[in-house]
Motif scaffolding. Structure first.
Motif, short mmCIF file in Angstrom:
data_model
loop_
_atom_site.label_atom_id
_atom_site.label_comp_id
_atom_site.label_asym_id
_atom_site.label_seq_id
_atom_site.Cartn_x
_atom_site.Cartn_y
_atom_site.Cartn_z
N SER A 1 0.90 -1.15 0.09
CA SER A 1 0.12 0.03 0.12
C SER A 1 1.02 1.17 -0.20
O SER A 1 0.27 2.25 -0.22
CB SER A 1 -1.00 -0.08 1.26
N SER A 2 2.12 1.17 0.33
CA SER A 2 3.00 2.57 0.15
C SER A 2 3.55 2.43 -1.18
O SER A 2 4.35 3.31 -1.49
CB SER A 2 4.22 2.35 1.04
N GLY A 3 2.89 1.53 -1.97
CA GLY A 3 3.42 1.75 -3.54
C GLY A 3 4.62 1.14 -4.02
O GLY A 3 5.25 1.22 -5.00
N ALA A 4 5.24 0.14 -2.78
CA ALA A 4 6.45 -0.66 -3.54
C ALA A 4 6.18 -1.60 -4.50
O ALA A 4 5.23 -2.08 -4.53
CB ALA A 4 6.89 -1.37 -2.14
N SER B 1 11.22 -4.91 -5.15
CA SER B 1 11.49 -4.10 -3.61
C SER B 1 11.07 -4.76 -2.30
O SER B 1 11.68 -5.16 -1.57
CB SER B 1 11.25 -2.58 -3.97
N ARG C 1 -9.10 -3.24 2.37
CA ARG C 1 -8.10 -3.59 1.36
C ARG C 1 -8.56 -3.19 0.12
O ARG C 1 -8.04 -3.07 -0.93
CB ARG C 1 -7.72 -5.28 1.58
N LEU D 1 -7.76 0.23 -0.63
CA LEU D 1 -6.22 0.48 -0.84
C LEU D 1 -5.80 -0.04 -2.23
O LEU D 1 -4.54 -0.43 -2.63
CB LEU D 1 -5.50 -0.19 0.19
N LEU E 1 -5.53 -3.53 -2.55
CA LEU E 1 -4.67 -4.49 -1.95
C LEU E 1 -5.40 -5.96 -2.59
O LEU E 1 -4.84 -7.00 -2.94
CB LEU E 1 -4.51 -4.68 -0.57
N ASN F 1 0.17 5.08 -7.78
CA ASN F 1 1.22 5.06 -6.82
C ASN F 1 1.05 6.47 -6.09
O ASN F 1 1.15 6.67 -4.86
CB ASN F 1 2.64 4.87 -7.27
N LYS G 1 -2.15 6.48 -3.93
CA LYS G 1 -1.88 5.35 -3.07
C LYS G 1 -1.23 5.96 -1.75
O LYS G 1 -1.79 5.53 -0.64
CB LYS G 1 -1.18 4.03 -3.72
N GLN H 1 -3.10 5.64 3.69
CA GLN H 1 -2.23 4.78 4.23
C GLN H 1 -3.15 3.98 5.47
O GLN H 1 -4.05 4.68 5.87
CB GLN H 1 -0.96 5.29 4.75
N MET H 2 -2.55 2.60 5.50
CA MET H 2 -3.33 1.93 6.74
C MET H 2 -2.59 1.66 7.81
O MET H 2 -1.44 1.13 7.82
CB MET H 2 -3.85 0.63 5.82
N PHE I 1 11.37 2.46 4.66
CA PHE I 1 11.40 1.54 3.42
C PHE I 1 10.29 2.18 2.51
O PHE I 1 10.37 2.49 1.24
CB PHE I 1 10.88 0.26 3.73
N SER I 2 9.00 2.76 3.11
CA SER I 2 8.05 3.29 2.45
C SER I 2 8.62 4.39 1.63
O SER I 2 8.12 4.70 0.41
CB SER I 2 6.87 3.83 3.16
N TRP J 1 12.13 5.11 0.65
CA TRP J 1 13.18 4.87 -0.16
C TRP J 1 12.76 4.00 -1.54
O TRP J 1 12.95 3.98 -2.54
CB TRP J 1 14.29 4.48 0.29
N THR J 2 11.48 3.13 -0.93
CA THR J 2 11.17 2.49 -2.23
C THR J 2 10.29 3.27 -3.34
O THR J 2 9.95 2.98 -4.30
CB THR J 2 10.00 1.16 -1.67
N ASN J 3 10.01 4.68 -2.86
CA ASN J 3 9.35 5.55 -3.81
C ASN J 3 10.52 6.63 -4.34
O ASN J 3 10.05 7.71 -4.66
CB ASN J 3 8.36 6.27 -3.05
N LYS K 1 18.23 6.57 0.67
CA LYS K 1 18.20 5.91 2.09
C LYS K 1 18.28 6.94 3.22
O LYS K 1 17.72 6.76 4.27
CB LYS K 1 19.16 5.00 2.04
N ARG L 1 4.95 4.74 10.32
CA ARG L 1 5.28 4.46 8.76
C ARG L 1 3.95 4.71 7.91
O ARG L 1 4.32 5.01 6.85
CB ARG L 1 5.45 2.61 8.88
N LEU M 1 4.51 8.83 4.86
CA LEU M 1 4.40 9.24 3.22
C LEU M 1 3.43 10.50 3.26
O LEU M 1 3.04 10.77 2.15
CB LEU M 1 3.45 8.06 2.49
#
Lengths: 297, 315, 338
Positions: free
Chosen positions: A197-200, A204, C58, C61, C63, C87, C90, C94-95, C116-117, C119-121, C125, C165, C169
């Motif tokens: 849900s964070s868009g990863a 990753s 879900r 989101l 999911l 994205n 999204k 957040q949940m 992580f949330s 850097w994955t975007n 880091k 977390r 975002l």
């Protein structure tokens, strides 16, 4: 917000004490296990002496006088005696170990990489990909391992690398199964949903969340496979599918010596003794490692 | 029950097809022309072409496969290249000898592992439990071909009690007592790994069950320890049966090395000799037959499992 | 107030497979659910476990992909979006998950779990970790916790990490799915207050899902009650808690034990009879009719009306239909018109 009960708990506020890393905790637990620790030292000595064979072996691996053949244990200059060609057994065993260990360890590494990758893909993406990968690998379960390894080795032809390939092939399905079932467990965890849900991206998520959480399981499984791989590889070599004489390797040495069992049984069994001790210590270390990891999870 | 049976048998078909494809392809990766291993080095082109035609090697791969599969299904595995005999004439007597050895090794391993495994789970601090530990570890670490040599060294060379090779005496051999006399060392050597695996398995299975709630209930009810142990064993049976079945399969396919050391005229030794002589029809048929037995054994184990534990049928 | 999230007729059912891949039917998890969330408001969603609350979260989101319906975030249907555009949105929703022992990766440090949330975007880091630390502080965790692993944290602390977390975002909507259910009562209050504070500090809109009526009452401006995948009643928290109209809502409120010493309200009222029906082929019409004391033949009709009994207060029940809608206006809250 800081004056809340759970935060004022002194044990939780002992911030100055740096937390031990998981690796250190596992090592401490392993160290407490005396048998596993001693096994690790013995294994270390065997592996190191084999690797350092050119430096510490008293003779060359192919040097020998036929007049000195089959000297008993404890002979002057030949502490482990000599083989059927009069070559020093200690030297041959040390040199031979290098190939045996190579054929014991490498298939495990290869099968963890390939089997692990297949298991992760099958477990994470599921559905049709899972069916294709896992059902195909299931077929390999219908062969008794040794027979399949002999078949593949026979087809590929003689050679230590072909032994490595054939053992890798028979080890990939079980590693993939272990990885797949571990991934299926992790995939249901909420932190995977949170990451999604964070868009990863899947790549990753697999790298940071999935692999980190299944690695210990696959690794422990892999360590239990090393001794099997070692025994299997020397068995295939014993059948003549590995190196050709006079190159020393534990399995083929045992085969060459087996005819001498009626003359000098003690010297004859030495190469096998090294296979056994190595496999035994690997198993003890693997057991200790598994227990240490279990306590810490 | 019938539904479960049909379901399992139907699931077997793709597996069998997969196995046959792998066995067939295994020998396709052999480097070089298979004709080379049949004809003399100085054979003329005509002779080579004739042999190629005879073996159907000029057809596309899938036709060769279907052809081979059809012949195999009819029990026709062709001729041995090296020995002037049909594959069947060589394979089936050897298979019988291997089954005898596997059974001997299985009985040796199962009986000892059951006794020691159960006892060491029940009394984990006893000296027998320590021996059980040692047996478990030794069993899974020892190369069985080396164990075979040690047995020969002790019982044939040192004491001269047991014959070092063969399945029966050359003179007046073949009686049950004679074969039994010959089988002792091969069975022990071949059963070594199974003994190790099963001892560890039995111990941990029984140990886990002994620490479950229902055992405490039985203890609270005042049941004698022996009766409690019977309850535990009843619960452990399905899993132990599955492992035992698998191990029997491994013994049938995995005794190649032991058969080689003891010159036991089994299928393992036959396949091994064929490997060194590049007698491919025998290798192909041998691996296929052993695998089919292995699959059938799994089926039987599953069926027995479902009879003992009906919950299995649901899933 | 503006509407930030509007959900229209969202449904999801899961096929159930028997042996040999034959279909055995479908579990209707969420059926034709509509609601809207106001900007900076809190909508509470209540219902028994298995009523589809978590599935609904879900679906919002993505999911899980809904079978039909629309989910409008600031008037844009997010179900039709793809790739980068999806994205970006999204991240705005957040949940916070139910189980703090499952929602944090045990193999990553607290700091990395939050970072992580980012850097994955695409955030570096170093930058991500710095920001993660800021948010860990905002949820009330000491800075020194950043390098610890989750196993040394309590449930309440873990839930704070999960909240950090979600916040890192910079979302506009937080969906809290049973976010305090796994915690001890004493910790629940702290975390609920944290939600209230953060909502103010970060201008958040909150979708608060729980089976606990007290918790929802404490948190929400508006409440929606679900039963077996369907909305049975929705309205302002005040209306629902003081003047519930749907038989299920009433029964649910009555089955909540009194918190007062020596007072037991449980035997005074009718409790819900029977078991929750299987969501595999649920009852037709009103799904509650198999357990409803007031059920009549027409409750099985496919067309179930949704009646506005008060401003913004909707009930999906035939009892309030029959062209006598005005009747409800003057009714005593605990007397049904039959």
């Amino acid at each position: 917000m800081l004056n809340e009960s759970e935060l004022t708990n002194p044990s939780l506020l002992s911030n100055e004490i740096k937390e031990d890393s998981l690796l250190k905790k596992v090592w401490l637990e392993f160290y407490k296990n005396r048998i596993a620790f001693i096994a690790l030292i013995v294994l270390g000595i065997v592996v190191l002496s084999c690797l350092l064979a050119p430096l510490i072996a008293p003779f060359g691996p192919l040097d020998g006088e036929i007049t000195d053949r089959l000297l008993p244990l404890g002979s002057t200059g030949h502490i482990l005696g000599t083989d059927e060609q009069g070559r020093d057994m200690l030297t041959r065993v040390l040199y031979g170990g290098r190939l045996s260990l190579y054929a014991g360890f490498l298939p495990v590494v290869i099968s963890i990489v390939i089997g692990g990758a297949l298991g992760v893909i099958a477990g994470y993406f599921g559905r049709i990909l899972n069916t294709i990968i896992m059902r195909t690998l299931d077929i390999f379960y219908s062969f008794p391992a040794i027979l399949l390894a002999i078949g593949i080795s026979a087809a590929l032809g003689q050679g230590i690398n072909n032994i490595v390939i054939s053992i890798s092939i028979i080890f990939i399905p079980p590693v993939a199964r272990v990885a797949e079932s571990a991934v299926k467990g992790v995939r249901e965890e909420e932190f995977i949903e949170a990451a999604k849900s964070s868009g990863a991206q899947s790549i990753s998520i697999i790298r940071y969340h999935v692999i980190k959480n299944i690695f210990a399981k696959v690794f422990v499984y892999g360590t239990t496979q090393i001794s099997i791989s070692l025994v299997l590889a020397s068995g295939l070599s014993f059948l003549g599918l590995g190196v050709s004489p006079p190159t020393p390797e534990w399995g083929i040495m045992l085969n060459n010596l087996k005819g001498q069992i009626f003359i000098n049984p003690l010297v004859t069994i030495i190469p096998g003794l090294f296979i056994f001790i190595t496999a035994l210590t690997i198993n003890l270390v693997a057991d200790g490692l598994r227990d240490a990891l279990e306590i810490n999870s | 029950m019938l539904k479960f049976l049909t379901h399992r048998v139907l699931l077997m078909i793709p597996t069998l097809i997969g196995v046959s494809i792998i066995v067939f392809l295994m020998l396709q990766i052999v480097p070089g022309d298979p004709v080379d291993s049949i004809v003399p080095v100085d054979a003329s082109k005509e002779v080579r072409a004739q042999i190629t035609e005879q073996l159907g090697l000029n057809h596309p791969l899938y036709i060769q496969y279907v052809d081979w599969l059809m012949r195999s299904l009819h029990g026709d595995f062709g001729q041995s290249i090296v020995r002037q005999l049909s594959v069947n004439a060589l394979l089936f007597p050897a298979l019988l000898n291997t089954l005898i050895l596997a059974l001997g090794a299985g009985i040796f391993a199962f009986v000892i592992s059951l006794v020691i495994g159960v006892y060491s789970a029940y009394k984990p601090k006893s000296w027998l439990a320590s021996i059980g530990n040692l047996i478990g570890l030794t069993g899974i670490s020892i190369p069985n071909f080396w164990a075979a040599l040690i047995l020969i060294g002790i019982f044939s060379v040192l004491f001269g009690w047991l014959p070092p090779i063969g399945m029966k005496s050359s003179v007046n051999g073949g009686s049950f007592a004679d074969v039994f006399y010959h089988i002792i060392m091969p069975a022990v050597a071949a059963g070594m790994t199974t003994l190790g695996v099963m001892t560890r398995m039995v111990r941990s299975a029984v140990f886990d069950l002994l620490h479950q709630d229902f055992v405490q209930t039985l203890q609270a009810k005042g049941l004698k320890p022996f009766r409690i142990l019977l309850h535990v064993l009843k619960n452990a049976t399905p899993n132990l049966l599955t492992v035992a079945g698998l191990q029997l399969g491994y013994l049938i396919g995995g005794s190649v090395l032991v058969e080689t050391v003891f010159a036991w005229p089994g299928i393992g030794q036959l396949i091994y000799q064929s490997v060194s002589q590049r007698d491919y029809p025998i290798i192909q048929a041998g691996v296929l037959i052993v695998s089919v037995i292995f699959i059938l054994l799994n089926l039987i184990v599953d069926l027995l499992h479902s009879i003992i534990d009906p919950r299995v049928r649901g899933s | 107030m503006n509407t930030i999230l509007e959900v229209k007729g969202v449904s999801k059912s899961f096929p159930v497979k028997g042996s040999f891949g034959k279909s055995k039917g479908a579990v209707s998890a969420v059926s034709d659910v509509s609601f809207s969330l106001k900007e900076r408001g809190t909508l509470g969603i209540v219902g028994e476990s298995g009523c589809g609350k978590s599935t609904l979260a879900r679906l919002l989101l993505r999911l899980i992909e809904p079978d039909e319906g629309e989910v409008l975030y600031r008037d844009q249907d997010i179900l039709t979006l793809k790739g980068r555009k999806l994205n970006q949105i999204k991240r705005k929703i957040q949940m916070v998950f139910q189980n703090p022992y499952s929602s944090i990766n045990p193999k990553m440090t607290i700091e990395n779990n939050v970072a992580f949330s980012l850097w994955t975007n695409g955030v570096s880091k170093k930058e991500a970790r710095k920001k993660a630390n800021d948010y860990l502080e905002a949820v009330g965790l000491p800075r020194s916790y950043a390098h610890r692993y989750p196993q040394s944290l309590s449930g309440g602390q873990r839930q704070r990490v999960a909240i950090a977390r979600a916040l890192v975002l910079e979302p506009e909507i937080i969906i809290a799915d049973e976010a305090v259910s796994a915690l001890d009562k004493s910790i629940q209050g702290q975390v609920l207050n944290l939600f209230q504070d953060l909502k103010k500090d970060f201008n958040l809109s909150l979708l608060f899902i729980s089976h606990d009526l007290n918790v929802v009452e404490y948190m929400s401006d508006e409440v929606m009650v679900m039963y077996l995948g369907k909305v049975v009643e929705k309205g302002s928290a005040q209306h629902i808690y003081s003047n519930a109209r749907h038989p299920y809502t009433k029964a649910l409120l009555n089955s909540e034990p009194s918190m007062k010493v020596g007072v037991s309200n449980l035997d005074k009222h009718q409790l819900i009879k029977g078991e929750l029906p299987s969501p595999l082929n649920p009852p037709s019409g009103c799904r509650f009719r198999t357990r409803c004391p007031h059920a009549t033949a027409q409750c099985g009709n496919a067309q179930l009306p949704t009646i506005e009994v008060n401003t913004g207060h909707h009930v999906a029940c035939h009892l309030w239909d029959m062209g006598t809608g005005s009747l409800s206006q003057n009714k005593q809250s605990d007397v049904l018109p039959i």
